[in-house]
Scaffold this active site. Structure first.
Site, PDB file in Angstrom:
ATOM      1  N   LYS A   1      -6.522   4.951   7.856  1.00  0.00           N
ATOM      2  CA  LYS A   1      -5.229   6.125   7.118  1.00  0.00           C
ATOM      3  C   LYS A   1      -5.160   7.475   7.544  1.00  0.00           C
ATOM      4  O   LYS A   1      -4.635   7.791   7.857  1.00  0.00           O
ATOM      5  CB  LYS A   1      -4.841   5.213   6.262  1.00  0.00           C
ATOM      6  CG  LYS A   1      -4.171   3.931   6.019  1.00  0.00           C
ATOM      7  CD  LYS A   1      -3.556   3.096   5.201  1.00  0.00           C
ATOM      8  CE  LYS A   1      -3.236   1.537   5.030  1.00  0.00           C
ATOM      9  NZ  LYS A   1      -3.212   1.416   4.010  1.00  0.00           N
TER      10      LYS A   1
ATOM     11  N   SER B   1       0.593  -1.343   0.072  1.00  0.00           N
ATOM     12  CA  SER B   1      -0.519  -0.001   0.235  1.00  0.00           C
ATOM     13  C   SER B   1       0.739   1.540   0.016  1.00  0.00           C
ATOM     14  O   SER B   1       0.426   2.621  -0.412  1.00  0.00           O
ATOM     15  CB  SER B   1      -1.116   0.238   1.257  1.00  0.00           C
ATOM     16  OG  SER B   1       0.114  -0.232   2.297  1.00  0.00           O
TER      17      SER B   1
END
Length: 814
Positions: free
Chosen positions: A702, A659
């Site tokens: 996040k 990611s």
């Protein structure tokens, strides 16, 4: 340069309108009977439970808390009520082979009455036998028989003695037995006196002695036969009187169970054994009675060793009502599943008998259903192999584990196997199912039906209505305060957040039920008669507060400058990446600084995490993709004479996942071009070799993790997060994040390509190549191309060899 606009506040959170639910409180909702969002699993469970064929056992696969036990329980209870009641099973003494107890199959509800009848029989037998053997008639018959035997012996010896007298011979008793001796004038002759007799008389006497000796020996040889005849006649008398004493007792039981041929056959064997051993049984019972005050070996109250053979060990016995059994085995050890043979201590020795055979869960579930947790089953030694063995054999054999493993060589019981007809339902995680399919060849033959439970369901008006009814049903069943429509709407929003998708709702009903209980607690604490949206929000906040100690520590380290994270300014080759930490049931986002440095080299991109063996395979794959991207975009016409290094700064543990690959590529492009990156941004997303940004997980956590850093330091309006455009549908952000974006203090961008992200991060156009592959001046890609060309020229001057395919292979091998 395209004008990139941040996502609208409406795209960051999809609210549930309480007015659209159509009720004020959950008391107005109709109860929901079925499990929602599990159509595939419902069909599979219905098929698996309904089909009664060998091997069509069921494995319910899915995460814990998705309603597997609830759905299976509902199906089983419905099927069990309509199913036939299974037969009773019991073990009895095998008079032909005591080591192999006999299994009796009885109609449902008949085992316990038989056991009670036999228990009463053992008690009545004592009294009946004692009365019979102490009766005057029996004593007279025994005495008459004894007198007859005595007279018979005496008559035989009197005859010998009479004939001996006729020949002047005496029959005398010596320490060695009976003997014959010559007699004169009533006195036994000594050997000297006998030798002094005339020869003729002496020879005649010797002949008489020989004849009488032969007759005496014949008589003595008859004595054991007479004793045997006497004992046989005593035994016949005992059998006769015993039969008279017990026949009517057993006949009562025989009449009650005359429709059961196996029971009648066994009762006949009981009667014959009692008749044969009546006197022994009576003596043993009397001995047990005399020693009642002394410590005795432990056994079933009301029994003694002499009578235990006539009892019934009910293994499985019902009342004849209630349908098929449903058994949930929570501790599936080998003995708990297949049954066991217990022992008791008698005078320092472990002994066992058929009364110590104990049923297992399979015995109790026989004729019905058994539900077992797959993980617990597989972690119990030998339980899985034992279950497979009985399923393949179609019968339950109770065998001590020590004997199965040849660890014990002592004599034990070998009970007769019991036919097995049961439906097994295993419940466990999908990974267990896939592992068993891959590595156990028997699994697919024995468990042919999989019920796959979903973790989420579509969020559409019909499902929202069902979800609200489900909440109302849980509230009603748990006896909680009514929930207002606003509270239900807040729970539905939370369900979308737990699903990680604004267009989905979680089917992890345990989490939803826990939230309902916590919200109801806070409503009770506040004195509310109904649960409002504020109570649900307080419950969510309280849960996060209980779980976020480590998140606070991470944020504190960043705020105090221990962990270096910039949230303003511009720097080349440096960018904030985002990762997710999952601890227990709580996940939070953690920003990390990612830096890139470039120099003249042979075209390799060094992943420092991989070099020191801190990078996982997925992370290493992402870095290698960057090399492919650079080679495709800038290395078609010239070799890449660059050496680049990438690292997660202040990373002291393992790094895995791809990611951050787009973040690493942004930092690398910035380092190559020299264009500084706005440090108020953080980035997440993976990338492919074509430069397309791909979806990642944990996008909400996040974003919120970096937002908290910026909020603590002060929001400036120049801060934000770049996410893959394909992750926009997954956004269900906190209210404070949404409000900050609405006011322009924070921004979230959805990007599809690396070029879009570069333009947002640097403010410089990425550029589009012309027909010759040349990028316009002043663009990021042109800057990178020019830098790579400059490095290639310098490398040529310094004779630095370009990287070859063999070098690539060598690097990969390293």
């Amino acid at each position: 340069m395209t004008d990139h606009k941040p996502l609208l506040a409406e795209e960051l959170f999809t609210a549930c309108d309480p007015k659209g639910l159509g009720f004020k409180t959950t008391t107005e909702l109709e109860p929901l009977e079925e499990l929602i969002g599990q159509d595939r699993a419902v069909e599979a469970v219905g098929f698996g439970i309904g089909i009664r064929r060998d091997g069509f056992n069921l494995f319910a696969a899915g995460p814990a808390g998705t309603g597997k036990h609830t759905l299976i329980g509902e199906f089983l209870q419905r099927e069990a009520r309509a199913g036939p009641v299974p037969d009773d099973w019991c073990y009895v003494y095998n008079f032909d082979d005591p080591r192999r107890p006999r299994a009796l199959r009885l109609p449902a509800g008949r085992a316990h009455p038989l056991a009670q009848d036999m228990e009463r029989l053992t008690q009545d037998l004592r009294a009946a036998l004692q009365a019979t053997f102490e009766s005057e008639d029996y004593r007279n018959r025994r005495e008459a028989l004894a007198q007859e035997f005595k007279e018979r012996q005496e008559q035989a010896f009197e005859d010998i003695q009479k004939r001996a007298k006729e020949h002047s011979i005496a029959l005398v008793r010596t320490p060695l037995g009976l003997a014959l001796a010559p007699l004169r004038e009533g006195q036994v002759l000594s050997p000297e006196e006998f030798e002094a007799l005339p020869e003729e008389e002496r020879e005649r006497t010797k002949a008489d002695l020989k004849t009488l000796e032969e007759r005496l020996q014949a008589t003595l040889r008859q004595a054991p036969r007479w004793e045997r005849e006497h004992r046989n006649r005593v035994r016949e008398i005992n059998r006769e009187v015993s039969r008279l004493a017990v026949d009517h007792l057993i006949e009562e039981i025989r009449k009650k169970h005359e429709d059961l041929p196996e029971v009648i056959e066994w009762l006949k064997a009981v009667e014959e054994d009692v008749v044969d051993k009546a006197e022994t049984l009576l003596a043993a019972s009397q001995t047990a009675g005399e020693g009642a005050q002394q410590p005795q070996p432990a056994h079933t109250p009301g029994q003694d060793a002499a009578m235990r053979h006539y009892t019934v060990n009910v293994l499985v016995g019902g009342d004849g009502d209630g349908g098929a059994p449903v058994v949930y085995e929570d501790h599936p050890t080998y003995g708990n599943l297949l049954g066991r043979i217990e022992h008791r201590s008698e005078f320092g020795t472990l002994v066992t008998d058929f009364t110590l055979i104990k049923a297992g869960a399979l015995h109790r579930a026989n004729g019905g259903y058994m539900v077992v947790d797959a993980y617990k089953l597989l972690t119990q030694p030998f339980s899985w192999d034992g279950l497979k063995r009985v399923l393949r054999a179609g019968e339950i054999s109770i065998e001590p584990l020590g004997q199965t493993l040849s660890l014990v060589d002592t004599v034990s019981l070998d009970p007769e196997p019991i036919p097995l007809d049961v439906k097994i339902i295993l419940v466990g995680e999908r990974m267990l199912y896939y592992l068993l399919c891959a590595y156990d060849p028997d699994f697919n033959e024995l468990f042919k039906v999989q019920a796959d439970f979903e973790e989420e369901m579509p969020r559409n008006p019909a499902n929202v209505e069902l979800y609200a009814r489900l909440i109302g049903t849980i509230v009603r069943n748990e006896g909680m305060r009514p929930f207002e429509a606003g509270a239900v709407a807040r729970i539905i929003e939370r369900a979308a957040r737990l699903a990680g998708d604004r267009e989905k709702l979680t089917t992890h009903m345990r989490s939803i039920a826990d939230l309902l209980h916590e919200a109801e607690y806070w409503a009770q604490t506040a004195g509310h008669e109904t649960v409002a949206a504020a109570d649900v929000t307080r419950a969510i906040d309280a849960y996060i507060r209980r779980s976020d100690r480590l998140r606070e520590k991470v944020q504190e380290a960043i705020t105090e400058g221990v962990v270096l994270i910039d949230s303003g300014g511009e720097k080349p080759g440096q960018l904030n990446g985002l990762s997710v930490m999952q601890l227990g049931g709580f996940a939070f986002g953690r920003p990390s600084r990612i830096t890139a440095r470039v120099s003249m080299g042979r075209g390799q991109v060094v992943d420092i995490e991989r070099e020191v063996k801190l990078g996982g395979p997925l992370h290493s794959k992402g870095v290698l993709i960057l090399s492919g991207f650079l080679a495709d975009r800038f290395g078609r016409n010239r070799p890449l004479a660059v050496a680049a290094s990438l690292v997660f700064e202040q990373s002291y543990g393992g790094v895995d996942g791809d990611s951050a690959s787009s973040t690493e590529l942004y930092a690398l492009m910035s380092a190559l071009s020299g264009a500084p990156i706005r440090q108020g941004f953080a980035v997440t997303g993976s990338v492919n070799q074509r430069g397309e940004v791909q979806a990642i997980g944990g996008v909400n956590e996040k974003i919120e993790g970096f937002f908290d850093v910026c909020k603590t330091r002060g929001l400036t309006g120049d801060q934000g997060v770049l996410i893959p455009a394909s992750n926009v549908r997954h956004l269900m952000l906190r209210d404070d994040v949404v409000e900050a974006c609405r006011s322009g203090a924070f921004a979230i961008y959805g990007v599809e390509t690396i070029d879009q992200g570069l333009e947002i991060l640097t403010g410089v156009p990425a550029g589009v190549p012309d027909e010759d592959g040349i990028y316009p001046d002043g663009t990021i890609n042109r800057m990178v191309a020019d830098r790579l060309a400059d490095l290639a020229e310098k490398a040529r001057k310094f004779a630095v060899p370009a990287k070859t395919e063999q070098d690539d292979q060598s690097d990969r091998n390293d």
